[in-house]
Design a protein around this motif. Structure first.
Motif, PDB file in Angstrom:
ATOM      1  N   UNK A   1       0.844  -1.194   0.000  1.00 11.96           N
ATOM      2  CA  UNK A   1       0.000   0.000   0.000  1.00 11.96           C
ATOM      3  C   UNK A   1       0.880   1.245   0.000  1.00 11.96           C
ATOM      4  N   UNK A   2       0.346   2.313  -0.530  1.00 14.32           N
ATOM      5  CA  UNK A   2       1.070   3.577  -0.597  1.00 14.32           C
ATOM      6  C   UNK A   2       0.078   4.733  -0.564  1.00 14.32           C
ATOM      7  N   UNK A   3       0.594   5.900  -0.211  1.00 18.58           N
ATOM      8  CA  UNK A   3      -0.220   7.110  -0.127  1.00 18.58           C
ATOM      9  C   UNK A   3       0.242   8.123  -1.165  1.00 18.58           C
ATOM     10  N   UNK A   4      -0.566   9.157  -1.364  1.00 17.06           N
ATOM     11  CA  UNK A   4      -0.189  10.225  -2.291  1.00 17.06           C
ATOM     12  C   UNK A   4       1.171  10.806  -1.916  1.00 17.06           C
ATOM     13  N   UNK A   5       1.436  10.905  -0.614  1.00 21.05           N
ATOM     14  CA  UNK A   5       2.716  11.445  -0.154  1.00 21.05           C
ATOM     15  C   UNK A   5       3.884  10.646  -0.724  1.00 21.05           C
ATOM     16  N   UNK A   6       3.754   9.325  -0.796  1.00 14.40           N
ATOM     17  CA  UNK A   6       4.831   8.489  -1.305  1.00 14.40           C
ATOM     18  C   UNK A   6       5.090   8.754  -2.786  1.00 14.40           C
TER      19      UNK A   6
ATOM     20  N   UNK B   1       4.452  11.502  -4.388  1.00 13.74           N
ATOM     21  CA  UNK B   1       5.029  12.841  -4.517  1.00 13.74           C
ATOM     22  C   UNK B   1       6.502  12.825  -4.116  1.00 13.74           C
ATOM     23  N   UNK B   2       6.814  12.150  -3.019  1.00  6.90           N
ATOM     24  CA  UNK B   2       8.217  12.034  -2.600  1.00  6.90           C
ATOM     25  C   UNK B   2       9.048  11.383  -3.695  1.00  6.90           C
ATOM     26  N   UNK B   3       8.499  10.355  -4.335  1.00  7.09           N
ATOM     27  CA  UNK B   3       9.209   9.694  -5.431  1.00  7.09           C
ATOM     28  C   UNK B   3       9.490  10.681  -6.566  1.00  7.09           C
ATOM     29  N   UNK B   4       8.475  11.430  -6.976  1.00  8.42           N
ATOM     30  CA  UNK B   4       8.655  12.387  -8.077  1.00  8.42           C
ATOM     31  C   UNK B   4       9.765  13.384  -7.751  1.00  8.42           C
ATOM     32  N   UNK B   5       9.785  13.896  -6.524  1.00  7.36           N
ATOM     33  CA  UNK B   5      10.826  14.836  -6.124  1.00  7.36           C
ATOM     34  C   UNK B   5      12.200  14.163  -6.113  1.00  7.36           C
ATOM     35  N   UNK B   6      12.254  12.903  -5.685  1.00  6.46           N
ATOM     36  CA  UNK B   6      13.528  12.195  -5.588  1.00  6.46           C
ATOM     37  C   UNK B   6      14.157  11.935  -6.945  1.00  6.46           C
ATOM     38  N   UNK B   7      13.346  11.817  -7.997  1.00  3.75           N
ATOM     39  CA  UNK B   7      13.902  11.544  -9.324  1.00  3.75           C
ATOM     40  C   UNK B   7      14.019  12.806 -10.178  1.00  3.75           C
TER      41      UNK B   7
ATOM     42  N   UNK C   1       6.225   2.506  -9.724  1.00  2.00           N
ATOM     43  CA  UNK C   1       5.895   1.095  -9.516  1.00  2.00           C
ATOM     44  C   UNK C   1       7.126   0.266  -9.194  1.00  2.00           C
ATOM     45  N   UNK C   2       8.273   0.659  -9.712  1.00  2.00           N
ATOM     46  CA  UNK C   2       9.488  -0.127  -9.503  1.00  2.00           C
ATOM     47  C   UNK C   2       9.950  -0.065  -8.048  1.00  2.00           C
ATOM     48  N   UNK C   3       9.632   1.017  -7.352  1.00  2.00           N
ATOM     49  CA  UNK C   3       9.955   1.062  -5.921  1.00  2.00           C
ATOM     50  C   UNK C   3       8.994   0.168  -5.140  1.00  2.00           C
ATOM     51  N   UNK C   4       7.758   0.072  -5.578  1.00  2.00           N
ATOM     52  CA  UNK C   4       6.777  -0.769  -4.902  1.00  2.00           C
ATOM     53  C   UNK C   4       7.094  -2.251  -5.084  1.00  2.00           C
ATOM     54  N   UNK C   5       7.764  -2.577  -6.179  1.00  2.00           N
ATOM     55  CA  UNK C   5       8.082  -3.971  -6.495  1.00  2.00           C
ATOM     56  C   UNK C   5       9.500  -4.356  -6.111  1.00  2.00           C
ATOM     57  N   UNK C   6      10.225  -3.475  -5.453  1.00  2.00           N
ATOM     58  CA  UNK C   6      11.622  -3.756  -5.096  1.00  2.00           C
ATOM     59  C   UNK C   6      11.744  -4.969  -4.170  1.00  2.00           C
ATOM     60  N   UNK C   7      10.669  -5.318  -3.505  1.00  2.00           N
ATOM     61  CA  UNK C   7      10.703  -6.469  -2.600  1.00  2.00           C
ATOM     62  C   UNK C   7      11.108  -7.754  -3.320  1.00  2.00           C
ATOM     63  N   UNK C   8      10.792  -7.860  -4.629  1.00  2.00           N
ATOM     64  CA  UNK C   8      11.022  -9.116  -5.344  1.00  2.00           C
ATOM     65  C   UNK C   8      12.505  -9.439  -5.522  1.00  2.00           C
ATOM     66  N   UNK C   9      13.310  -8.563  -6.137  1.00  2.00           N
ATOM     67  CA  UNK C   9      14.743  -8.877  -6.203  1.00  2.00           C
ATOM     68  C   UNK C   9      15.391  -8.946  -4.828  1.00  2.00           C
ATOM     69  N   UNK C  10      14.887  -8.162  -3.880  1.00  2.00           N
ATOM     70  CA  UNK C  10      15.420  -8.232  -2.518  1.00  2.00           C
ATOM     71  C   UNK C  10      15.146  -9.601  -1.899  1.00  2.00           C
ATOM     72  N   UNK C  11      13.940 -10.137  -2.175  1.00  2.00           N
ATOM     73  CA  UNK C  11      13.593 -11.453  -1.629  1.00  2.00           C
ATOM     74  C   UNK C  11      14.508 -12.533  -2.179  1.00  2.00           C
TER      75      UNK C  11
ATOM     76  N   UNK D   1      12.380   2.698  -0.566  1.00  2.00           N
ATOM     77  CA  UNK D   1      12.326   1.244  -0.495  1.00  2.00           C
ATOM     78  C   UNK D   1      13.621   0.527  -0.779  1.00  2.00           C
ATOM     79  N   UNK D   2      14.482   1.072  -1.649  1.00  2.00           N
ATOM     80  CA  UNK D   2      15.751   0.418  -1.955  1.00  2.00           C
ATOM     81  C   UNK D   2      16.805   0.934  -0.979  1.00  2.00           C
TER      82      UNK D   2
END
Length: 264
Positions: free
Chosen positions: A17-22, A24-30, A52-62, A170-171
Motif C-alpha cells: 500500500x502507498x499514499x499520495x505522499x509516497x 510525490x516524494x518519489x517524483x521529487x527524488x527523481x 511502480x518499480x519502488x513498490x516492487x523492489x521487494x522481489x529482487x530483494x527477496x 524502499x531500496x
C-alpha cells in the motif's frame, strides 16, 4: 543449489500500500520540480509509472535474502517496464514475482526477476559476480550502442543528497549511503540507484517527444556504470517512429546503454 536452479522459481505474492505522499516524494527524488504541480501536488496528481518499480523492489530483494547471490557485491544490470494502466494516486497494489531466467556468464550469473500486477509488468536483471559457471545458457548479448550521432543531447544534473533521498522509497541497500558498503561493491563512494538515474533521464526525453512523463508505456535500459550524487549526466536521444532510443554518459564514460522508451 547452483544459480541455475533458481530459474522458474516463484518469489511469492505481496500487496503493497502507498499514499499520495509516497508518490510525490518519489517524483521529487527523481528530479520533478515544484512547478510541476501534476507530479507534486495532490490536487492534480499523476503518478509517475516508474514509481511502480519502488513498490516492487521487494522481489529482487527477496531473491537475494533467499541466498541466490551475494547481496554485498551483486548489482542491478538492467531494467524493463511495461505499463498496462496508470497507477492510482494511492491505495494497494497486488503483485506476484518469479525468477524468469538465470543466465550463465562464466564468472557471474544474471538473474532475471519478473514482477506482474494489474498495472505493470517489470523485470530486473541482477548481475551476480561469482555465481556463474554452472553450465547454463549465456543468454542474450548486450545491445549495440547507437552508430548514428544523437539528434539531441541534454544534461541532467543530479543532487548531492539524491541517493539518500531515493533510498527512503524502499531500496535501502547500504552501498547507496555507506562508504564502507560502497567500497565492498567495488565503488569508491556511495552511488546513485540505477533506477533513480533511469527515471531522471525520462524528463527531458518525454519533453523532446512532446509527452508527459506519466504517459510512459514501455522502458528498457542497461546500467553500464555508476552515477555519483552531484554528477551531471549527458543524455543522448535518438528519436524513432515507434520508440525513442537513448544512452547516457558522464564525460566519455557510459552509465546507461541500450535505452528505449515509448509514450502514449
Amino acid at each position: 543449489m547452483n544459480a541455475g536452479e533458481w530459474a522458474g522459481r516463484s518469489l511469492g505474492e505481496r500487496t503493497v500500500d502507498y499514499a499520495e505522499r509516497d508518490a510525490i516524494l518519489y517524483a521529487l527524488a527523481v528530479g520533478a520540480k515544484a512547478a510541476q504541480l501534476d507530479l507534486v501536488f495532490e490536487e492534480r496528481l499523476r503518478v509517475l509509472p516508474t514509481f511502480a518499480l519502488t513498490l516492487a523492489q521487494w522481489a529482487p530483494d527477496a531473491l537475494g535474502s533467499a541466498g541466490a547471490f551475494d547481496t554485498r557485491t551483486a548489482v542491478h544490470g538492467a531494467q524493463r517496464l511495461e505499463v498496462l494502466r496508470p497507477l492510482p494516486r494511492s491505495g494497494e497494489l497486488a503483485m506476484k514475482a518469479r525468477v524468469r531466467d538465470v543466465w550463465d556468464k562464466g564468472s557471474a550469473a544474471i538473474f532475471d526477476v519478473e514482477v506482474e500486477s494489474d498495472c505493470f509488468v517489470a523485470a530486473w536483471s541482477i548481475y551476480a559476480p561469482g555465481a556463474g559457471g554452472f553450465g547454463g545458457d549465456r543468454g542474450p548479448s548486450a545491445p549495440r550502442r547507437a552508430s548514428e550521432p544523437a539528434r539531441v543531447t541534454v544534461n541532467v544534473p543530479t543532487g548531492e543528497n539524491q541517493a539518500a533521498l531515493y533510498r527512503l522509497l524502499g531500496d535501502r541497500h547500504h552501498m547507496h549511503v555507506d562508504p564502507v558498503a560502497a567500497r565492498a561493491a567495488g565503488q569508491p563512494r556511495p552511488f546513485l540507484h540505477g533506477l533513480c538515474t533511469l527515471a531522471a533521464v525520462l524528463f527531458p526525453i518525454a519533453a523532446g517527444a512532446g509527452a508527459h512523463p506519466a504517459d510512459l508505456r514501455r522502458l528498457t535500459g542497461r546500467f553500464a556504470g555508476p552515477v555519483f550524487p552531484g554528477d551531471v549526466v549527458a543524455v543522448a536521444i535518438h528519436p524513432g517512429e515507434a520508440a525513442t532510443g537513448f544512452e547516457a554518459s558522464i564525460g566519455d564514460r557510459p552509465v546507461l546503454t541500450g535505452g528505449e522508451v515509448s509514450f502514449q
